[in-house]
Every structure is written in structure tokens, then in C-alpha cells.
Design a protein around this motif. Sequence first.
Motif: not given
Length: 352
Positions: A71-99
Motif C-alpha cells: 500500500v502506497r496511497g489511500y483516499v476517499l473520493p467524494a462530491y457535493w452539490e449546491l443549489e442556485p439559491d445557496e450562498e456557497m455557490i458564490s465560492f464553488f460550482t453547482a457540483r464539486n469533486g473533493t476527497c
Amino acid sequence: MLRQRISVQPLRATDIPQIVELIQAQFRRQDAIDPRLHLSRSASDLNKMLQAQLEMSDNQPLVAHDAEGRVRGYVLPAYWELEPDEEMISFFTARNGTCQYWTLPAPTDADALPVTEAMLDALTAYWQSKQTYGDLLRWPANDLWLEPLLFARGFLSDNLMALRPLDPLPPSKHPTPPGYHARLARPEDEDALVRLHHDELAFHLPYTPFVRLVPALETAFRKRLAQAWEGIAVEDGAPLVIVIEHEQEVVAMSENELLIVENMGGFRLMPPGRYGYLNNVSVSEKTRGQGIGRLLVEATFQALSRYDIDAYILWYSQDNPRASGFWPHMGFRPLWKTHQRHNRSDGIQPMS
């Protein structure tokens, strides 16, 4: 080539002991670089976390193996979505990949580069399968070796999370002009507060591609202010809003929260404690450079001190020339850094 000898596969139960060792080694390395991180976890806690992840059906953890199966690496991939009327859409996109829990070899290891490249390939493939509009990665701000690899993949610097101990402020370079004083915000200040909040975010626009002005910003800000006007306690989630006033005009404001971290969980940003979170800080254009910002920060610290806090935190953009100079001078030191990239423009919804 060594690059071709790295394979990335879903988590298996037999991988767990080696993953625990790899995580703990990274924790030790990063805590040595920046002791404020307090990342160390017990082997039993990590084992429980990984055992629980074996049961995940969608976001399956990914594990990098070398040609010998180590084993040389490990990660838990994820994504999350924002609606157009959410404040954080000002800083991120409607669908964001993360981990989460991204764990890599030491940068001095011979396979650090191929492992990192293979894991970035695997993360990107996962995010593409989820049709993300943008991707976001977080890494300790003072562990610098990873950043060039992210830049090569199209990521750009996003924000810094900075931490400040409860030390006195440095001496002011600009004696505050007479007639300026600090006080708690009042309901009749609301329109002035909204203007300052808008102007603060608008100043970011020439310096970062990741900030946009959207209607939800004002809506969410006014909702938070309403909590303060209704008398909801700061301990119950209402903001603590401080203003600087001059000749009955509000010329600066800070919107702050009490953030209580009860446990570290997986890879939390801060150790358990009580933090004064400076969420929004704005000084009007006409009063900048006169020591008003320092006066505001001093008043904010004094107001937050009654809540028995352990430290102050905030996020700022290193590409914002004012923020990148002011906050380090106020004693805030970067702890975590985020990088972001945009993949599809139709996930970005600016104000018309």
C-alpha cells in the motif's frame, strides 16, 4: 517505468493495517512541519474508520499499490452539490469533486511522484464519472511539495485557513484618527452592513476566478443578521457583528461566529476547542489605510474574548493583495490551503 507499476483499486480489508501505518507516518511528518495541525490519531481509531468505509456502496475508498502489492496511497473520493439559491455557490460550482483522508508517501520516497500522479488520475476519473463542474483539494499550507503537482493538473490556489493564538496585536502603524469608535451592530445598520459585505466580496473578483457575486449572498447574510436582531445568543449560532462608526456612519464591520470543535473525527481542520471565527471583515474604501482595520480587529477580539475562546481562525485569499498583507500582519498564520479547478462553465452561476 515506475509510473506504470502503480495500480489504484478499491479498499480491501487486507489493506487496512498498511493504510493505518501510512496515515500515521503522514501525520507524524506533517505535524513535524507544523505542530499546530495536531493530526496524530491512534491506530485503533483509524482501524475503526477504515472498517466502516468497507461498508460504503458509492464513495468507495481507493488504495494505491506498487508492483509488490504494498500500500502506497489511500483516499476517499467524494462530491457535493449546491443549489442556485445557496450562498456557497458564490465560492464553488453547482457540483464539486473533493476527497477526504488523502494519504501519500513521503515526498522523499522514490515512488512519491508516480503514486501521487496515479491517485490524481483515479480521483479525476471518479469526479468525471460524477460530472463535476469543479474540483477542490485541501492540504496543509506548510507542506509545500504537493502544490506544483496540483498546478500541473490545472488546479489554482484558492484560499488559506489561518489560525491565530490569543496574543496581543502588534503595534499599529497608523494611529487611528479621532472620531472613530467600535460598537455592536444594531438593526438600523443592516443596509450599511450589506453594502460592506458586498464590497468586500466584489474586491476579490479581479484576483480569483473562484468568487462570484450571486443573489444568495445577500439573502443568507440578512438571515444571519436577523438572528442577531432577534436576540439569539452567539452560543446558539447567531453572529457577533462589530462595526466601526464615524460621525454616525458605519465604515467597517466584522461578522463573527463562535465555532466549537468537540472532537477531531477523521481529518478535522483544528483540534478540539472554542474558536472565534472571523467570517466576514470589511472596511469601506474611503477609510482604508488609516488604521481602521486594526481598530476593527482589536474590537472584534475584545468582543470574542468573553466567549472563552482558545484561538481565532479565518479564511483569506492569498491572491487578494490586501488580505495577503493585512492578515499575516495581524498575526494569522496559514494552517490549511485549498486548491480548486473549474471543469465546466455551465456549473457557474454568476449574478446577472
